[in-house]
Enzyme design. Structure first.
Site, PDB file in Angstrom:
ATOM      1  N   ASP A 171      65.623  55.378  -9.637  1.00  0.00           N
ATOM      2  CA  ASP A 171      65.680  56.322  -8.527  1.00  0.00           C
ATOM      3  C   ASP A 171      64.260  56.749  -8.144  1.00  0.00           C
ATOM      4  O   ASP A 171      63.289  56.334  -8.779  1.00  0.00           O
ATOM      5  CB  ASP A 171      66.557  57.545  -8.896  1.00  0.00           C
ATOM      6  CG  ASP A 171      66.008  58.349 -10.082  1.00  0.00           C
ATOM      7  OD1 ASP A 171      66.776  58.669 -11.003  1.00  0.00           O
ATOM      8  OD2 ASP A 171      64.795  58.661 -10.069  1.00  0.00           O
ATOM      9  N   HIS A 227      62.106  49.366 -14.773  1.00  0.00           N
ATOM     10  CA  HIS A 227      63.316  48.603 -14.431  1.00  0.00           C
ATOM     11  C   HIS A 227      63.500  48.458 -12.926  1.00  0.00           C
ATOM     12  O   HIS A 227      64.604  48.293 -12.440  1.00  0.00           O
ATOM     13  CB  HIS A 227      64.551  49.259 -15.064  1.00  0.00           C
ATOM     14  CG  HIS A 227      64.516  49.201 -16.563  1.00  0.00           C
ATOM     15  ND1 HIS A 227      65.254  50.025 -17.362  1.00  0.00           N
ATOM     16  CD2 HIS A 227      63.791  48.416 -17.406  1.00  0.00           C
ATOM     17  CE1 HIS A 227      65.003  49.754 -18.632  1.00  0.00           C
ATOM     18  NE2 HIS A 227      64.119  48.784 -18.685  1.00  0.00           N
TER      19      HIS A 227
HETATM   20  N1  APR Z   1      68.267  65.892 -20.438  1.00  0.00           N
HETATM   21  C1  APR Z   1      67.732  64.977 -21.288  1.00  0.00           C
HETATM   22  N2  APR Z   1      68.416  63.923 -21.779  1.00  0.00           N
HETATM   23  C2  APR Z   1      69.698  63.792 -21.398  1.00  0.00           C
HETATM   24  C3  APR Z   1      70.337  64.704 -20.526  1.00  0.00           C
HETATM   25  C4  APR Z   1      69.559  65.793 -20.041  1.00  0.00           C
HETATM   26  N3  APR Z   1      70.080  66.703 -19.205  1.00  0.00           N
HETATM   27  N4  APR Z   1      71.626  64.293 -20.339  1.00  0.00           N
HETATM   28  C5  APR Z   1      71.782  63.166 -21.076  1.00  0.00           C
HETATM   29  N5  APR Z   1      70.630  62.866 -21.716  1.00  0.00           N
HETATM   30  C6  APR Z   1      70.332  61.735 -22.604  1.00  0.00           C
HETATM   31  C7  APR Z   1      71.522  61.187 -23.368  1.00  0.00           C
HETATM   32  O1  APR Z   1      71.689  61.920 -24.582  1.00  0.00           O
HETATM   33  C8  APR Z   1      71.033  59.750 -23.635  1.00  0.00           C
HETATM   34  O2  APR Z   1      70.281  59.701 -24.835  1.00  0.00           O
HETATM   35  O3  APR Z   1      69.892  60.687 -21.770  1.00  0.00           O
HETATM   36  C9  APR Z   1      70.107  59.463 -22.450  1.00  0.00           C
HETATM   37  C10 APR Z   1      70.699  58.476 -21.459  1.00  0.00           C
HETATM   38  O4  APR Z   1      70.760  57.242 -22.114  1.00  0.00           O
HETATM   39  P1  APR Z   1      71.167  55.948 -21.286  1.00  0.00           P
HETATM   40  O5  APR Z   1      72.349  56.237 -20.432  1.00  0.00           O
HETATM   41  O6  APR Z   1      71.191  54.821 -22.284  1.00  0.00           O
HETATM   42  O7  APR Z   1      69.967  55.743 -20.258  1.00  0.00           O
HETATM   43  P2  APR Z   1      68.613  55.011 -20.564  1.00  0.00           P
HETATM   44  O8  APR Z   1      68.167  55.271 -21.974  1.00  0.00           O
HETATM   45  O9  APR Z   1      67.680  55.353 -19.469  1.00  0.00           O
HETATM   46  O10 APR Z   1      69.014  53.465 -20.427  1.00  0.00           O
HETATM   47  C11 APR Z   1      67.928  52.554 -20.443  1.00  0.00           C
HETATM   48  O11 APR Z   1      69.403  50.788 -19.835  1.00  0.00           O
HETATM   49  O12 APR Z   1      71.267  50.765 -18.668  1.00  0.00           O
HETATM   50  C12 APR Z   1      69.983  50.261 -18.665  1.00  0.00           C
HETATM   51  O13 APR Z   1      68.376  49.762 -17.044  1.00  0.00           O
HETATM   52  C13 APR Z   1      69.231  50.765 -17.493  1.00  0.00           C
HETATM   53  O14 APR Z   1      67.189  52.043 -17.399  1.00  0.00           O
HETATM   54  C14 APR Z   1      68.438  51.924 -18.065  1.00  0.00           C
HETATM   55  C15 APR Z   1      68.224  51.467 -19.472  1.00  0.00           C
END
Ligand code: APR
Length: 259
Positions: free
Chosen positions: A109, A124
């Site tokens: 985003d 990404h």
């Molecule tokens: N503040 C901080 N962290 C948060 C919040 C918040 N308000 N809400 C949720 N989280 C945390 C969750 O606990 C989790 O550890 O954000 C994390 C989200 O994890 P994912 O959904 O796995 O996202 P991400 O780690 O960015 O995934 C990495 O994987 O799916 C692919 O390309 C995609 O960029 C993404 C990559």
């Protein structure tokens, strides 16, 4: 930790070169669902991991294409949250003092930018970019006109490349694909020269992005995690701040004196 103690406050005050890595959790409080959350509407029986792959795009181009265009419309309809704003303020404040705060995000985003921050690396890619799946030519498309809060009733086929006729695809990195090397190298260099690394809103599951924070261990650079939950990276952290980035980044920026 659920709040900033004196050691952590001092660390933020002394830091001159900060590297911040953000993930989907950073945008969660803006209303952008994280990857490990369940999907809704047309995609409710799929997980993001099923849809964010090359195979899925070739098998069901309309389903995958529409998922990205719908998510792009959602991102265009939500706002940066206090975590994005605090990080942008902190970056500007530090630059004013000859320091640097660099942001490497896994998010596709533009919420960091819309909060006024400079982003060093989109590890990404970006949901706002599109290119031909075959010849790679960039495609300029009008913004999607979906209601981002209501999944569309049915999928639409991706447009075709004006040059070669193949499907246009989102400019994001799918599971199993290589990251843009210049973005990855820039993020690695920033972490290697940092005197403080903050990892916020990522589960630390997806490689190679998840290995970036560990570069800080080479030089004993302090590592802070900001996440309501423990992650794959928690054991490597010097400080684990358990809470939402929308609350904790403003608190960190204030502790640093940036606010
Ligand atoms: N503040 C901080 N962290 C948060 C919040 C918040 N308000 N809400 C949720 N989280 C945390 C969750 O606990 C989790 O550890 O954000 C994390 C989200 O994890 P994912 O959904 O796995 O996202 P991400 O780690 O960015 O995934 C990495 O994987 O799916 C692919 O390309 C995609 O960029 C993404 C990559």
């Amino acid at each position: 930790l659920t709040e900033i103690n004196d050691d952590l406050a001092r660390l933020t005050q002394d830091a001159r070169n900060i590297a911040v890595i953000t993930g989907a959790g950073f945008s969660a409080e803006s209303g952008v669902p994280t990857f490990r959350e369940a999907q809704t509407g047309l995609w409710e029986r799929f997980s993001a991991q099923d849809l964010a792959t090359t195979d899925a795009f070739y098998t069901a181009p309309a389903l995958v294409w529409t998922w990205y265009r719908w998510r792009q419309s959602l991102i265009q309809q939500v706002e940066p949250n206090p975590g994005h704003t605090a990080l942008a303020d902190w970056q500007r404040w530090l630059a004013g003092r000859g320091g640097e705060l660099s942001i490497a995000t896994q998010n596709v985003d533009d919420l960091h930018e819309r909060a006024g921050a400079q982003v060093l690396a989109h590890l990404h890619g970006s949901i706002f970019e599109h290119r031909c799946a075959e010849c790679g030519v960039a495609a300029e498309l009008p913004d999607p006109d979906y209601d981002g809060f209501q999944a569309p009733p049915e999928p639409e086929e991706p447009p075709l490349c004006a040059d070669c006729g193949a499907h246009i695809r989102p400019g994001v990195v799918w599971f199993g694909e290589m990251l843009p090397m210049e973005a990855f190298e820039a993020a690695a260099a920033a972490i290697r020269k940092a005197d403080l690394v903050i990892v916020a809103g990522t589960s630390g599951i997806v490689q190679p992005a998840a290995s970036l924070p560990l570069l800080a261990l080479e030089r004993g650079t302090p590592l802070i995690e900001v996440n309501p939950e423990p992650t794959e990276l928690s054991d490597a952290m010097d400080f684990c701040l358990r809470g939402p980035s929308g609350d904790l980044l403003p608190a960190l920026a204030a502790a640093a004196g940036a606010r």
